[in-house]
Each structure stands twice: as C-alpha cells, then as structure tokens.
Design a protein around this motif. Structure first.
Motif, PDB file in Angstrom:
ATOM      1  N   SER A  14     -31.137   3.845  37.109  1.00 41.92           N
ATOM      2  CA  SER A  14     -30.047   4.436  36.325  1.00 41.92           C
ATOM      3  C   SER A  14     -30.348   4.456  34.835  1.00 41.92           C
ATOM      4  O   SER A  14     -29.666   5.146  34.069  1.00 41.92           O
ATOM      5  CB  SER A  14     -28.756   3.646  36.575  1.00 41.92           C
ATOM      6  OG  SER A  14     -28.923   2.291  36.190  1.00 41.92           O
ATOM      7  N   VAL A  15     -31.383   3.702  34.405  1.00 43.11           N
ATOM      8  CA  VAL A  15     -31.689   3.617  32.987  1.00 43.11           C
ATOM      9  C   VAL A  15     -32.049   4.969  32.392  1.00 43.11           C
ATOM     10  O   VAL A  15     -31.884   5.215  31.197  1.00 43.11           O
ATOM     11  CB  VAL A  15     -32.845   2.606  32.751  1.00 43.11           C
ATOM     12  CG1 VAL A  15     -34.153   3.140  33.310  1.00 43.11           C
ATOM     13  CG2 VAL A  15     -32.986   2.290  31.269  1.00 43.11           C
ATOM     14  N   PHE A  16     -32.532   5.911  33.252  1.00 44.11           N
ATOM     15  CA  PHE A  16     -32.958   7.221  32.755  1.00 44.11           C
ATOM     16  C   PHE A  16     -31.826   8.252  32.733  1.00 44.11           C
ATOM     17  O   PHE A  16     -32.047   9.387  32.304  1.00 44.11           O
ATOM     18  CB  PHE A  16     -34.090   7.771  33.629  1.00 44.11           C
ATOM     19  CG  PHE A  16     -35.345   6.938  33.588  1.00 44.11           C
ATOM     20  CD1 PHE A  16     -36.098   6.841  32.431  1.00 44.11           C
ATOM     21  CD2 PHE A  16     -35.777   6.256  34.719  1.00 44.11           C
ATOM     22  CE1 PHE A  16     -37.254   6.088  32.390  1.00 44.11           C
ATOM     23  CE2 PHE A  16     -36.946   5.494  34.691  1.00 44.11           C
ATOM     24  CZ  PHE A  16     -37.677   5.409  33.521  1.00 44.11           C
ATOM     25  N   GLU A  17     -30.650   7.893  33.189  1.00 41.23           N
ATOM     26  CA  GLU A  17     -29.579   8.875  33.346  1.00 41.23           C
ATOM     27  C   GLU A  17     -29.103   9.471  32.021  1.00 41.23           C
ATOM     28  O   GLU A  17     -28.639  10.604  31.976  1.00 41.23           O
ATOM     29  CB  GLU A  17     -28.393   8.236  34.083  1.00 41.23           C
ATOM     30  CG  GLU A  17     -28.685   7.942  35.554  1.00 41.23           C
ATOM     31  CD  GLU A  17     -27.514   7.295  36.265  1.00 41.23           C
ATOM     32  OE1 GLU A  17     -26.484   7.029  35.583  1.00 41.23           O
ATOM     33  OE2 GLU A  17     -27.614   7.027  37.480  1.00 41.23           O
ATOM     34  N   SER A  18     -29.224   8.723  30.930  1.00 42.30           N
ATOM     35  CA  SER A  18     -28.748   9.208  29.635  1.00 42.30           C
ATOM     36  C   SER A  18     -29.802  10.003  28.870  1.00 42.30           C
ATOM     37  O   SER A  18     -29.571  10.378  27.719  1.00 42.30           O
ATOM     38  CB  SER A  18     -28.296   8.019  28.767  1.00 42.30           C
ATOM     39  OG  SER A  18     -27.269   7.293  29.408  1.00 42.30           O
ATOM     40  N   ILE A  55     -39.659   4.637  43.023  1.00 43.72           N
ATOM     41  CA  ILE A  55     -38.634   3.844  42.352  1.00 43.72           C
ATOM     42  C   ILE A  55     -37.955   4.580  41.204  1.00 43.72           C
ATOM     43  O   ILE A  55     -36.735   4.463  41.016  1.00 43.72           O
ATOM     44  CB  ILE A  55     -39.246   2.518  41.845  1.00 43.72           C
ATOM     45  CG1 ILE A  55     -39.701   1.661  43.037  1.00 43.72           C
ATOM     46  CG2 ILE A  55     -38.254   1.751  40.980  1.00 43.72           C
ATOM     47  CD1 ILE A  55     -40.471   0.423  42.638  1.00 43.72           C
ATOM     48  N   PHE A  56     -38.702   5.361  40.439  1.00 46.22           N
ATOM     49  CA  PHE A  56     -38.149   5.995  39.237  1.00 46.22           C
ATOM     50  C   PHE A  56     -36.865   6.797  39.486  1.00 46.22           C
ATOM     51  O   PHE A  56     -35.922   6.701  38.695  1.00 46.22           O
ATOM     52  CB  PHE A  56     -39.207   6.872  38.576  1.00 46.22           C
ATOM     53  CG  PHE A  56     -40.097   6.122  37.606  1.00 46.22           C
ATOM     54  CD1 PHE A  56     -40.181   4.737  37.638  1.00 46.22           C
ATOM     55  CD2 PHE A  56     -40.850   6.797  36.664  1.00 46.22           C
ATOM     56  CE1 PHE A  56     -40.999   4.037  36.766  1.00 46.22           C
ATOM     57  CE2 PHE A  56     -41.664   6.117  35.773  1.00 46.22           C
ATOM     58  CZ  PHE A  56     -41.739   4.730  35.838  1.00 46.22           C
ATOM     59  N   PRO A  57     -36.807   7.610  40.548  1.00 44.15           N
ATOM     60  CA  PRO A  57     -35.564   8.384  40.763  1.00 44.15           C
ATOM     61  C   PRO A  57     -34.339   7.511  41.018  1.00 44.15           C
ATOM     62  O   PRO A  57     -33.200   7.981  40.885  1.00 44.15           O
ATOM     63  CB  PRO A  57     -35.894   9.236  41.998  1.00 44.15           C
ATOM     64  CG  PRO A  57     -37.379   9.338  42.009  1.00 44.15           C
ATOM     65  CD  PRO A  57     -37.854   8.009  41.505  1.00 44.15           C
TER      66      PRO A  57
END
Length: 439
Positions: free
Chosen positions: A105-109, A100-102
């Motif tokens: 979108s929350v990690f994009e920044s 799920i992690f990849p």
C-alpha cells in the motif's frame, strides 16, 4: 596505517564534495516539489533504502572483509563465484518483488509506474555491490571515491536539466525525481563494472589458487546474513519511522497534511543539514571494515587499539564544532530551504542525535571487522525499541508533538552509542582470551 590514512583522507575529501552536492539536491527538490511533495518524496526514501539493503545482501562488507583476509591468489576465483551468487540472488529478488510490489500500500499515493521503476534497482545494486566490495577490500579507495562523487553529481545534473526544461504536477515531479535516482545508480554501476573487469583480467595471470563455490558462499553468508539482518532492521525501522511520526503527531491533534509537512521539514531539512558531516563517519566505516578485519585476522591487537583511539579522537574533533554550528546558526542554515521554518528548532533539538551518530558509525565498523555482527544487531534492536516507544508516547502528547519525537530519537542514539562502546572496550581489554579465540 599509512594506507588507512591515505584511503580515509581520499574518501573524506570525495565525500565532502558529494555531501555538498547532496545538500544542493535537497534544495532543488524542496523548491521543485514544494513542502507536501517533499514530504511524500522523503516518506518513500526509507522504502528505497530497504530495497537497497535487500538487493545488495551486504556484499560490499562481506566481499571486502573476505578480500582483506585472503591472499591475493584467491581473489579471482572468489570474485567469479561471488558473481554467480549475486546473479542467483538477483533472479530470486526480482521474482519476489514482482509478486510483492503490487500488494504494498506504500505505493498507492504515488505515480503507478513508481513500483515498476524501483524493480530496476535490484540488478543494478546487486552487481555494483560486488564491485564495490572488491575495491574496498583491495584498498582501491580512489574508485570508491569517484563512484560516490558520480552518484551525487549525475543526480544533481539530471534534476537541474529536467526541471529547467519541463513543468510537472506534483505526482509526476516525484516520479521524475525517483527516475534520476535509478539513472544515477546505473551510471555508477557502469563505472564500477568497467574497472572491475579490468582488474579481473589483470588477476588472470597472478591469481592461481581456486576456491569452491560452497566455501565462498559460506564465507560471504557468515558476514552477509547478520549484517544484512542488521541493515534490514535499520531499513525496516527507518521505513516505519515516517508513519510512526505521522500517527503520533495526528494523535497529538495535527491534521494529516500538517503532519506530513512537518515530517518533510524534519527529514528533508533538519536531517539533511545534521547528517552533512556524517560523510566523514561513513568514509571511516568504508576504510575501517577491511582494515580492522585484516588486523584481527593477524592478531595485531596493538594496531586495533591505536585505530580505535585515533578514530574516536578524530570523530570528536569534527563532531563538536559541527553541532555547535548547527545550534547557533540553525536559522541561517534552515532558511536555505524554507523561510521561517520550524526545522530550525528541530535542528537545535537534534544536536545530541547528530553528535552521537557520528560516533556510532565507526564503532559499528569495528564491531563488523571484529566479527561481532550479532552484538551490533542486538544493540540496534534494543535502542530502536526504546526510541520508538518514546517517540510514539511523547510525540502523541499535544504539549510536546515533534519535540517529543526528537526526545525519543536522542535517547535511542545515546543508548546505542554507549552499548557499542562498552562492548568494544570489553572485548579489546581481554587480549589473552582474544588471541586464544583466534588460534
């Protein structure tokens, strides 16, 4: 009652020190990350909280309740089965997270390694939850107090050392700050496991009664599922909050960067100050859950009535002076983070929110100890829906902006407090039917 008072006093004292350290931690983060960097850091914290909830499966609560209600002879067998259950769930959660992690979108920044760093939290949180639940249920509050102290002191030490020795750009600085969170949780896990296995070894000669894995799993899930559902809802709504606030403020005419900065000051400054006295409420929650569960299992209604009265009076005693200090010394308190900050106004407007929040926490412990997890969940759903609708509608108004956001938050917590209190009083005013239901 004496054990309850001693345990609560010990946890409150340790939590006070931990909250002072948390205050210093946020001051360091504000200085090192800057206004926008602090906003991004605070925006990711709800996602981390959500991960904590999933990984822990609320085992601290379910294990502590089970230990408090059962004879000591069952503890070793129950804990062995719980460790097997935790191992199985850890593997499942790790596999799910890798998939799920990849996609999130929350990690994009953030730094590309952040999502993989957070994977380490899953096994750490899962196994520390088992140990923490045992110590809570067995009323070994000293170990819980030390673990809570270690969490803050180690993180503060790491932040000071790393940021004194090295200079980072904002993206890497946020990643380093998150690394200290993971490293701190690892230290806490090692501490808890050492004493946990020492305790297991001592129980080997005294715990002779066995209990099957299906029985343990059912007992744990009977508490874990509804309380995890409640925590998931809280964590999910908490994770949505920064984005909801940002969208509402942008609708009101603010630029995205300005909205992020304002949220950073709300969460990183006003919340840090306002939630500071909450260490007392959370300490009471830790002690109340096994205490209420034990009294409820024995049918000791008088003890429950005394507990509720004393806890509400004690909360009132510290809540009133706390919010008065927030209101009259808002400028002085917020200037410790940023000079001439709008967070001072936010802190004053949030006085009702913090005041009622201090009562919500121990009342939630009563609901859990009385086996009323579904009631707690429904209350939270209704209060959050009302709060978020008001936050969006009022926060989107150009004339209100953040003031409208805060009005929505205040309304939600007042509604939640009243529902908790009325439900507890209604249940406890029917002693005859209560006793029959336990028979």
């Amino acid at each position: 009652m004496n054990m309850f008072v001693r345990g609560a006093a010990l946890l409150i004292a340790a939590a006070f020190i931990s909250e002072c350290l948390e205050f210093l931690i946020n001051m360091v983060l504000a200085r090192e990350l800057g206004e926008e960097g602090l906003g991004h850091y605070m925006a990711l914290l709800p996602t981390i909280v959500f991960l904590f909830v999933i990984a822990s499966m609320e085992l601290p609560i379910s294990v502590s309740k089970f230990v408090a209600e059962k004879e000591e002879g069952y503890h070793r067998s129950m804990l062995q089965q719980t460790l097997k259950f935790a191992t199985m769930m850890t593997v499942i959660f790790l596999v799910a997270a890798i998939v799920i992690f990849p996609l999130l979108s929350v990690f994009e920044s953030y730094h590309p390694a952040v999502r993989w760093l957070l994977l380490l939290l899953i096994p750490i949180v899962s196994f520390s939850s088992v140990a923490r639940g045992y110590f809570m249920g067995a009323q070994h509050m000293g170990k819980i107090a030390i673990a809570n102290f270690l969490r803050r002191s180690v993180q503060l030490l790491l932040l000071l050392v790393v940021f004194q020795l090295f200079l980072f750009d904002t993206e890497v600085a946020i990643f380093i700050a998150l690394c200290t969170v993971v490293a701190t949780e690892l230290v806490v896990l090692l501490f808890l496991l050492i004493y946990f296995f020492v305790g297991m070894k001592k129980m080997k000669g005294t715990s002779t009664k066995s209990i099957s894995q299906p029985d343990v799993r059912r007992a744990l899930l009977a508490v874990s599922l509804p309380t995890t559902g409640l925590r998931i809802f809280h964590a999910a709504s908490f994770a949505i909050k920064p984005f909801l606030i940002k969208i509402a403020l942008m609708n009101a005419g603010l630029m995205e960067s300005t909205a992020i900065i304002q949220y950073g000051k709300l969460a990183g400054v006003a919340f840090t100050i306002g939630f500071f006295p909450g260490f007392i409420a959370h300490s009471l929650l830790t002690v109340l859950i096994p205490t209420v569960a034990e009294a409820y299992s024995k049918g000791d209604m008088d003890r429950l009535q005394r507990l509720l009265t004393n806890v509400m009076l004690g909360t009132f005693v510290y809540a009133v002076p706390s919010v008065l200090v927030f209101y009259f010394f808002a400028n002085e308190l917020t200037s410790l983070f940023f000079e001439a900050s709008p967070a001072a106004v936010y802190l004053q407007l949030l006085v009702p929110y913090f005041f009622f929040h201090f009562f919500v926490i121990p009342m939630q412990a009563f609901l859990i100890g009385l086996g009323m997890m579904k009631d707690a969940f429904y209350h939270s759903v209704w209060a959050t829906v009302v709060s978020y609708v008001l936050m969006y509608v009022l926060g989107s108004m150009p004339q209100l902006q953040m003031d409208g956001i805060i009005i929505g938050m205040n309304t939600g917590v007042v509604m939640l407090t009243l529902m908790h209190l009325l439900t507890i009083r209604y249940k406890m005013q029917e002693p005859q039917s209560w006793k029959l239901s336990r028979a």
